[in-house]
Design a protein around this motif. Structure first.
Motif, PDB file in Angstrom:
ATOM      1  N   ALA A   1      34.369  58.581  64.439  1.00 17.40           N
ATOM      2  CA  ALA A   1      34.649  59.060  63.080  1.00 17.40           C
ATOM      3  C   ALA A   1      35.881  58.383  62.512  1.00 17.40           C
ATOM      4  O   ALA A   1      35.904  57.975  61.342  1.00 17.40           O
ATOM      5  N   GLY A   2      36.936  58.237  63.337  1.00 20.11           N
ATOM      6  CA  GLY A   2      38.152  57.581  62.875  1.00 20.11           C
ATOM      7  C   GLY A   2      37.920  56.123  62.526  1.00 20.11           C
ATOM      8  O   GLY A   2      38.389  55.629  61.502  1.00 20.11           O
ATOM      9  N   ARG A   3      37.176  55.414  63.383  1.00 14.89           N
ATOM     10  CA  ARG A   3      36.894  54.002  63.106  1.00 14.89           C
ATOM     11  C   ARG A   3      36.071  53.841  61.834  1.00 14.89           C
ATOM     12  O   ARG A   3      36.332  52.940  61.016  1.00 14.89           O
ATOM     13  N   ALA A   4      35.057  54.680  61.683  1.00 19.54           N
ATOM     14  CA  ALA A   4      34.222  54.592  60.479  1.00 19.54           C
ATOM     15  C   ALA A   4      35.042  54.880  59.228  1.00 19.54           C
ATOM     16  O   ALA A   4      34.872  54.218  58.195  1.00 19.54           O
ATOM     17  N   ALA A   5      35.933  55.872  59.297  1.00 17.77           N
ATOM     18  CA  ALA A   5      36.779  56.183  58.147  1.00 17.77           C
ATOM     19  C   ALA A   5      37.679  55.005  57.793  1.00 17.77           C
ATOM     20  O   ALA A   5      37.852  54.672  56.614  1.00 17.77           O
ATOM     21  N   VAL A   6      38.249  54.350  58.809  1.00 18.54           N
ATOM     22  CA  VAL A   6      39.089  53.172  58.558  1.00 18.54           C
ATOM     23  C   VAL A   6      38.267  52.049  57.954  1.00 18.54           C
ATOM     24  O   VAL A   6      38.716  51.361  57.029  1.00 18.54           O
ATOM     25  N   ALA A   7      37.056  51.832  58.449  1.00 16.67           N
ATOM     26  CA  ALA A   7      36.199  50.769  57.924  1.00 16.67           C
ATOM     27  C   ALA A   7      35.886  50.990  56.452  1.00 16.67           C
ATOM     28  O   ALA A   7      35.965  50.063  55.637  1.00 16.67           O
ATOM     29  N   VAL A   8      35.543  52.228  56.095  1.00 17.47           N
ATOM     30  CA  VAL A   8      35.213  52.526  54.692  1.00 17.47           C
ATOM     31  C   VAL A   8      36.444  52.368  53.807  1.00 17.47           C
ATOM     32  O   VAL A   8      36.354  51.840  52.690  1.00 17.47           O
ATOM     33  N   PHE A   9      37.584  52.806  54.295  1.00 19.78           N
ATOM     34  CA  PHE A   9      38.793  52.751  53.479  1.00 19.78           C
ATOM     35  C   PHE A   9      39.364  51.340  53.376  1.00 19.78           C
ATOM     36  O   PHE A   9      39.770  50.898  52.299  1.00 19.78           O
ATOM     37  N   ALA A  10      39.417  50.629  54.491  1.00 16.45           N
ATOM     38  CA  ALA A  10      40.118  49.342  54.527  1.00 16.45           C
ATOM     39  C   ALA A  10      39.283  48.187  54.018  1.00 16.45           C
ATOM     40  O   ALA A  10      39.810  47.236  53.438  1.00 16.45           O
ATOM     41  N   ILE A  11      37.958  48.227  54.232  1.00 18.98           N
ATOM     42  CA  ILE A  11      37.069  47.130  53.818  1.00 18.98           C
ATOM     43  C   ILE A  11      36.183  47.667  52.713  1.00 18.98           C
ATOM     44  O   ILE A  11      35.039  48.076  52.935  1.00 18.98           O
ATOM     45  N   ASN A  12      36.708  47.685  51.502  1.00 14.34           N
ATOM     46  CA  ASN A  12      36.052  48.393  50.409  1.00 14.34           C
ATOM     47  C   ASN A  12      36.041  47.525  49.146  1.00 14.34           C
ATOM     48  O   ASN A  12      37.072  47.383  48.484  1.00 14.34           O
ATOM     49  N   PRO A  13      34.897  46.950  48.781  1.00  7.22           N
ATOM     50  CA  PRO A  13      34.853  46.134  47.560  1.00  7.22           C
ATOM     51  C   PRO A  13      35.187  46.899  46.291  1.00  7.22           C
ATOM     52  O   PRO A  13      35.671  46.309  45.322  1.00  7.22           O
ATOM     53  N   ILE A  14      34.957  48.214  46.276  1.00  4.83           N
ATOM     54  CA  ILE A  14      35.193  48.993  45.054  1.00  4.83           C
ATOM     55  C   ILE A  14      36.676  49.054  44.732  1.00  4.83           C
ATOM     56  O   ILE A  14      37.086  48.910  43.572  1.00  4.83           O
ATOM     57  N   THR A  15      37.497  49.256  45.738  1.00  4.63           N
ATOM     58  CA  THR A  15      38.942  49.377  45.514  1.00  4.63           C
ATOM     59  C   THR A  15      39.682  48.058  45.739  1.00  4.63           C
ATOM     60  O   THR A  15      40.912  48.052  45.823  1.00  4.63           O
ATOM     61  N   LEU A  16      38.939  46.958  45.812  1.00  4.19           N
ATOM     62  CA  LEU A  16      39.570  45.666  46.055  1.00  4.19           C
ATOM     63  C   LEU A  16      40.596  45.320  44.980  1.00  4.19           C
ATOM     64  O   LEU A  16      41.646  44.740  45.265  1.00  4.19           O
ATOM     65  N   THR A  17      40.308  45.704  43.719  1.00  2.00           N
ATOM     66  CA  THR A  17      41.226  45.387  42.630  1.00  2.00           C
ATOM     67  C   THR A  17      42.584  46.051  42.820  1.00  2.00           C
ATOM     68  O   THR A  17      43.593  45.539  42.333  1.00  2.00           O
ATOM     69  N   THR A  18      42.615  47.173  43.506  1.00  2.00           N
ATOM     70  CA  THR A  18      43.888  47.844  43.755  1.00  2.00           C
ATOM     71  C   THR A  18      44.825  46.943  44.548  1.00  2.00           C
ATOM     72  O   THR A  18      46.049  47.004  44.370  1.00  2.00           O
ATOM     73  N   LEU A  19      44.263  46.109  45.405  1.00  2.00           N
ATOM     74  CA  LEU A  19      45.068  45.240  46.246  1.00  2.00           C
ATOM     75  C   LEU A  19      45.402  43.914  45.566  1.00  2.00           C
ATOM     76  O   LEU A  19      46.466  43.355  45.784  1.00  2.00           O
ATOM     77  N   THR A  20      44.493  43.406  44.755  1.00  2.00           N
ATOM     78  CA  THR A  20      44.688  42.077  44.180  1.00  2.00           C
ATOM     79  C   THR A  20      45.375  42.105  42.829  1.00  2.00           C
ATOM     80  O   THR A  20      45.792  41.057  42.329  1.00  2.00           O
ATOM     81  N   TRP A  21      45.491  43.272  42.217  1.00  2.00           N
ATOM     82  CA  TRP A  21      46.208  43.393  40.948  1.00  2.00           C
ATOM     83  C   TRP A  21      47.570  44.008  41.267  1.00  2.00           C
ATOM     84  O   TRP A  21      47.682  45.167  41.621  1.00  2.00           O
ATOM     85  N   PHE A  22      48.631  43.231  41.109  1.00  2.00           N
ATOM     86  CA  PHE A  22      49.957  43.642  41.563  1.00  2.00           C
ATOM     87  C   PHE A  22      50.398  44.968  40.939  1.00  2.00           C
ATOM     88  O   PHE A  22      51.080  45.768  41.583  1.00  2.00           O
ATOM     89  N   SER A  23      50.033  45.196  39.679  1.00  4.46           N
ATOM     90  CA  SER A  23      50.505  46.390  38.980  1.00  4.46           C
ATOM     91  C   SER A  23      49.906  47.675  39.529  1.00  4.46           C
ATOM     92  O   SER A  23      50.350  48.758  39.172  1.00  4.46           O
TER      93      SER A  23
END
Length: 423
Positions: free
Chosen positions: A141-163
């Motif tokens: 469960a922990g690994r799956a939760a990390v996979a969904v959170f860390a490798i997520n195309p939907i929230t990718l902009t949060t990381l690549t947009w500095f603001s």
């Protein structure tokens, strides 16, 4: 050079001590989130499962590097000066201080900003792992939760947009607050962790308003575990609610931006708000696997509009009610908690969206951009972790290998073909 031109446009830093004031907040994460001498601490659980977690964070780093860019937008430059670019960002005090401190150390340095962003993202992934293990005592469960959170195309902009760094910092402090609250139940120093949790909550409020309902989640966690520690739970709820009220009144000042908070009492608003927070967790949950096969902005726009939103609301209410009625008490409590956490995390953004002043008309693709769902995906990740753990325990080794191969192919498809840095 372009960077030299940008450098000349920035205001000089005249108060180095003030600029470095963000770093004690960051360093506090290491002091409160882990307790090394306990086998229930976050650090112990991460070390116990370190190889799979390092692999997942490594895949996340590959995904991040593939779509990261080294260009500043105008609002990025404002943040680097320590000046939030819009009136709606004025309350994001700690992210502004962190940006100013980074500029004092490295100047206008996009790689340094990206490094800081991913450092917080990796820390958030590990905190999600600890929270998942506290709810469902399972490495899968922990690994799956990390996979969904860390490798997520939907929230990718949060990381690549500095603001969008404020979303990451707010999430870090919010998760640290929950981890510290969890530690208060097992530590010989419960008051130390309880007040540390409240302190992290205040830091989260000064980073992002999306964490406003975090005390509700702490109460949910307190209810899930047996025996419930109502003494600490009520103290945490009362103290954190007072802090939230003070920050709302003296820092946020949303009323001065034209937001009509009186609309909360309108029946039409209540219907739209309730249907949104009931339906949107399932929308985001379904959008995650789709995001490796297609762009999900159109899907989210359809789900957020009527009649799809009400259809999903009724479906969630009926199917969820039937499922909870048929399952055993421990599972019932867990799924009620996961559903409530998802709704509590998405509620502040939905609330702000419906209270936006008249004349503010954002494009739906901007309003439903993945960057604003970064914190909300904590709840989605926890739910997916519990689902994967349940399915994984009932499948054969052959099916597990097939499922892992499908996930790898979907990851490669999204990594190589689906998205571009401009996204």
């Amino acid at each position: 050079s372009r960077n030299a031109l940008i450098e000349r446009t920035l205001h000089p830093m005249t108060d180095p001590l003030h600029d470095f004031s963000a770093f004690p907040c960051i360093a506090g994460l290491l002091l409160f989130a882990m307790e090394l001498n306990s086998n229930t601490s976050l650090l112990f659980r991460v070390r116990e499962d370190s190889s799979p977690l390092l692999l997942l964070i490594g895949l996340s780093l590959i995904f991040f590097i593939r779509y990261a860019h080294l260009q500043f937008a105008s609002d990025d430059l404002d943040w680097m000066r320590g000046n939030p670019p819009t009136v709606f960002d004025q309350y994001r005090i700690l992210p502004g201080l962190a940006f100013r401190a980074l500029h004092c150390l490295a100047g206008v340095n996009p790689p340094a900003v990206l490094g800081l962003i991913f450092l917080f993202h990796a820390a958030n992934a590990l905190l999600v792992y600890g929270l998942s293990r506290s709810l469902v005592d399972s490495k899968i469960a922990g690994r799956a939760a990390v996979a969904v959170f860390a490798i997520n195309p939907i929230t990718l902009t949060t990381l690549t947009w500095f603001s969008c760094f404020s979303y990451l910092m707010g999430t870090t402090f919010a998760l640290s607050s929950l981890i510290a609250f969890i530690r208060s139940r097992h530590s010989a120093r419960p008051w130390f962790w309880l007040w540390g949790s409240i302190g992290f909550y205040v830091m989260a409020l000064l980073s992002s308003h999306e964490v406003f309902f975090l005390p509700v989640i702490a109460c949910i966690l307190n209810w899930v575990w047996k025996p419930a520690s109502w003494k600490y739970g009520l103290i945490y709820l009362a103290a954190s609610s007072c802090c939230a009220a003070l920050v709302h009144n003296y820092v946020y000042h949303f009323g001065q931006y034209g937001m009509d908070e009186g609309r909360i009492l309108d029946f039409g608003f209540v219907k739209a708000f309730v249907s949104s927070i009931l339906s949107f967790p399932i929308c985001l949950g379904l959008a995650f696997p789709l995001s490796f096969l297609m762009r999900t902005s159109d899907f989210l726009i359809i789900c957020f509009g009527e009649p799809a939103r009400w259809a999903l609301t009724l479906t969630v209410a009926f199917v969820g009610g039937m499922k909870l009625w048929s399952c055993r008490a421990p599972s019932r409590r867990l799924w009620i908690a996961l559903t409530s956490i998802c709704m509590a995390l998405i509620a502040p953004y939905i609330l702000r969206l419906y209270l936006m002043p008249e004349g503010v008309d954002y494009d739906p693709s901007y309003v439903l951009g993945g960057r604003i769902f970064y914190l909300a995906f904590v709840g989605i990740s926890l739910a997916w972790g519990a689902i994967v753990e349940r399915v994984w325990s009932m499948t054969t080794l052959k099916r597990r290998r097939f499922f892992s191969a499908v996930c790898l192919v979907a990851f490669l498809h999204a990594l190589l073909f689906l998205y571009a840095p401009a996204d």
